[in-house]
Design a protein around this motif. Structure first.
Motif, PDB file in Angstrom:
ATOM      1  N   GLY A   1      17.212  23.185  43.872  1.00  0.00           N
ATOM      2  CA  GLY A   1      17.293  21.747  44.094  1.00  0.00           C
ATOM      3  C   GLY A   1      16.370  20.952  43.195  1.00  0.00           C
ATOM      4  N   PHE A   2      15.157  21.465  42.981  1.00  0.00           N
ATOM      5  CA  PHE A   2      14.194  20.736  42.148  1.00  0.00           C
ATOM      6  C   PHE A   2      14.625  20.689  40.690  1.00  0.00           C
ATOM      7  N   PHE A   3      14.981  21.847  40.123  1.00  0.00           N
ATOM      8  CA  PHE A   3      15.286  21.880  38.696  1.00  0.00           C
ATOM      9  C   PHE A   3      16.642  21.249  38.384  1.00  0.00           C
ATOM     10  N   ARG A   4      17.541  21.231  39.342  1.00  0.00           N
ATOM     11  CA  ARG A   4      18.803  20.521  39.110  1.00  0.00           C
ATOM     12  C   ARG A   4      18.674  19.028  39.390  1.00  0.00           C
ATOM     13  N   GLY A   5      17.644  18.648  40.096  1.00  0.00           N
ATOM     14  CA  GLY A   5      17.494  17.257  40.487  1.00  0.00           C
ATOM     15  C   GLY A   5      16.592  16.439  39.590  1.00  0.00           C
ATOM     16  N   THR A   6      15.950  17.072  38.613  1.00  0.00           N
ATOM     17  CA  THR A   6      15.081  16.340  37.680  1.00  0.00           C
ATOM     18  C   THR A   6      15.624  16.484  36.263  1.00  0.00           C
ATOM     19  N   PRO A   7      15.482  15.458  35.432  1.00  0.00           N
ATOM     20  CA  PRO A   7      16.045  15.516  34.075  1.00  0.00           C
ATOM     21  C   PRO A   7      15.395  16.607  33.226  1.00  0.00           C
ATOM     22  N   LEU A   8      16.209  17.263  32.439  1.00  0.00           N
ATOM     23  CA  LEU A   8      15.704  18.331  31.576  1.00  0.00           C
ATOM     24  C   LEU A   8      14.712  17.785  30.556  1.00  0.00           C
ATOM     25  N   LEU A   9      14.956  16.600  30.038  1.00  0.00           N
ATOM     26  CA  LEU A   9      14.044  16.022  29.056  1.00  0.00           C
ATOM     27  C   LEU A   9      12.661  15.819  29.654  1.00  0.00           C
ATOM     28  N   VAL A  10      12.605  15.390  30.904  1.00  0.00           N
ATOM     29  CA  VAL A  10      11.318  15.217  31.586  1.00  0.00           C
ATOM     30  C   VAL A  10      10.626  16.562  31.749  1.00  0.00           C
ATOM     31  N   GLN A  11      11.386  17.609  32.071  1.00  0.00           N
ATOM     32  CA  GLN A  11      10.802  18.936  32.230  1.00  0.00           C
ATOM     33  C   GLN A  11      10.219  19.443  30.913  1.00  0.00           C
ATOM     34  N   LEU A  12      10.920  19.215  29.815  1.00  0.00           N
ATOM     35  CA  LEU A  12      10.416  19.657  28.515  1.00  0.00           C
ATOM     36  C   LEU A  12       9.097  18.967  28.172  1.00  0.00           C
ATOM     37  N   ILE A  13       9.058  17.662  28.377  1.00  0.00           N
ATOM     38  CA  ILE A  13       7.827  16.919  28.080  1.00  0.00           C
ATOM     39  C   ILE A  13       6.705  17.356  29.009  1.00  0.00           C
ATOM     40  N   PHE A  14       7.042  17.655  30.264  1.00  0.00           N
ATOM     41  CA  PHE A  14       6.035  18.109  31.221  1.00  0.00           C
ATOM     42  C   PHE A  14       5.409  19.420  30.764  1.00  0.00           C
ATOM     43  N   TRP A  15       6.239  20.405  30.400  1.00  0.00           N
ATOM     44  CA  TRP A  15       5.705  21.695  29.969  1.00  0.00           C
ATOM     45  C   TRP A  15       4.880  21.555  28.700  1.00  0.00           C
ATOM     46  N   PHE A  16       5.297  20.671  27.795  1.00  0.00           N
ATOM     47  CA  PHE A  16       4.564  20.484  26.560  1.00  0.00           C
ATOM     48  C   PHE A  16       3.182  19.872  26.797  1.00  0.00           C
ATOM     49  N   ASN A  17       3.060  19.088  27.873  1.00  0.00           N
ATOM     50  CA  ASN A  17       1.787  18.441  28.201  1.00  0.00           C
ATOM     51  C   ASN A  17       1.115  19.084  29.420  1.00  0.00           C
ATOM     52  N   LEU A  18       1.395  20.360  29.648  1.00  0.00           N
ATOM     53  CA  LEU A  18       0.824  21.045  30.812  1.00  0.00           C
ATOM     54  C   LEU A  18      -0.696  21.078  30.767  1.00  0.00           C
TER      55      LEU A  18
END
Length: 294
Positions: free
Chosen positions: A110-127
């Motif tokens: 539910g979480f990974f399908r419910g949030t935009p992939l672009l946001v996830q990429l930027i999040f991991w890059f700025n972990l």
């Protein structure tokens, strides 16, 4: 017995029926409109000098574009491997009778399908903004420091994490649908014959589930190939980023975008052909069985 001559028309030869085809003027009008539009499109592509086809084909096999193409392929393979392997585990966990496993797997999907992939990429890059030092260990116990997040979370790692973890959520549902498509009665019958759980899964469940899993997995792979273009926002030198670097210097934006699009189109075509081959190969058993029944 009734006399044949009493039956109307029995003594005379039957007149052949004349079949009159229905006219569909709407179809011809629609076809004409489509043909006119196609001619106009082709004419525009050929006569509009602003497309700069010489630049498009001039960069098609340039070193930087081919390097970006290689990175795109590597990223697609790595992300799909992570997505498929983790997706299988999530699918099994969601089917588990353990409420903790099932609940955690459902929350992940539910979480990974419910949030935009672009946001996830930027999040991991700025972990590193959240965890400057990455460590592993037990909660409130000793931990093993692995190193600085700025060093460990490179653009490649961030891209694989973002794409792979997001893909796992979709693959989990695809695998779960494939497993559920197999009738439970077949599993019970195999167990009654003395087959072990591994034999039941490998010989009964998996071959039938693959017929349901393969087509959407192929679609996901094709989609992943194109989705890798999103990692250009974290400066990973894939195909689109390579084109962006060139047109940022030459200002030939449209020709370079067309160059990248041609490579994406070529690769997706090859993947589509491979997907069709796998589907036909996996469907041979069903086709033979249907012919036998008929």
């Amino acid at each position: 017995m009734a006399d044949a001559s009493a039956v109307p028309g029995a003594g005379s030869s039957a007149l052949p029926l004349q079949v009159v085809r229905l006219k569909h003027p709407g179809r011809w009008i629609a076809a004409g409109v489509v043909v006119v539009l196609l001619v106009a499109l082709v004419s525009s592509l050929v006569t509009n000098e602003r497309f700069r086809w010489d630049v498009v084909f001039g960069y098609l096999f340039s070193g930087s574009i081919l390097l970006g193409l290689r990175n795109t392929l590597l990223l697609t393979v790595a992300a799909m491997v992570v997505g498929v392997l983790l997706g299988v585990l999530l699918a099994v966990a969601r089917e588990s009778r353990n409420p903790v496993l099932s609940g955690v797997a459902g929350a992940y999907v539910g979480f990974f399908r419910g949030t935009p992939l672009l946001v996830q990429l930027i999040f991991w890059f700025n972990l590193s903004a959240l965890y400057p030092v990455i460590s592993l260990g037990l909660p409130f116990g000793p931990s093993l420091a692995l190193g600085s997040a700025n060093v460990l979370i490179t653009p490649w790692v961030a891209a694989i994490l973002g794409l792979g973890l997001n893909e796992a959520a979709y693959m989990a549902e695809i695998v779960r649908a494939g497993l559920q498509s197999v009738d439970a009665g077949q599993t019970q019958a195999a167990q009654a014959l003395g087959m072990t759980g591994r034999q039941v899964f490998s010989r009964i469940v998996l071959p039938q589930a693959l017929r349901v899993i393969i087509p959407p997995t192929g679609n996901q792979t094709i989609s992943m190939l194109k989705t890798t273009s999103l990692v250009s926002v974290i400066a990973l030198p894939e195909l689109l980023f390579a084109a962006q670097i060139i047109y940022a210097r030459t200002y030939e934006v449209i020709p370079l975008l067309i160059t990248a699009s041609l490579w994406y189109l070529a690769l997706t075509t090859v993947l589509s052909i491979g997907q069709g081959f796998l589907e036909r190969r996996l469907g041979r058993g069903d086709a033979s069985r249907r012919r036998g029944v008929a």
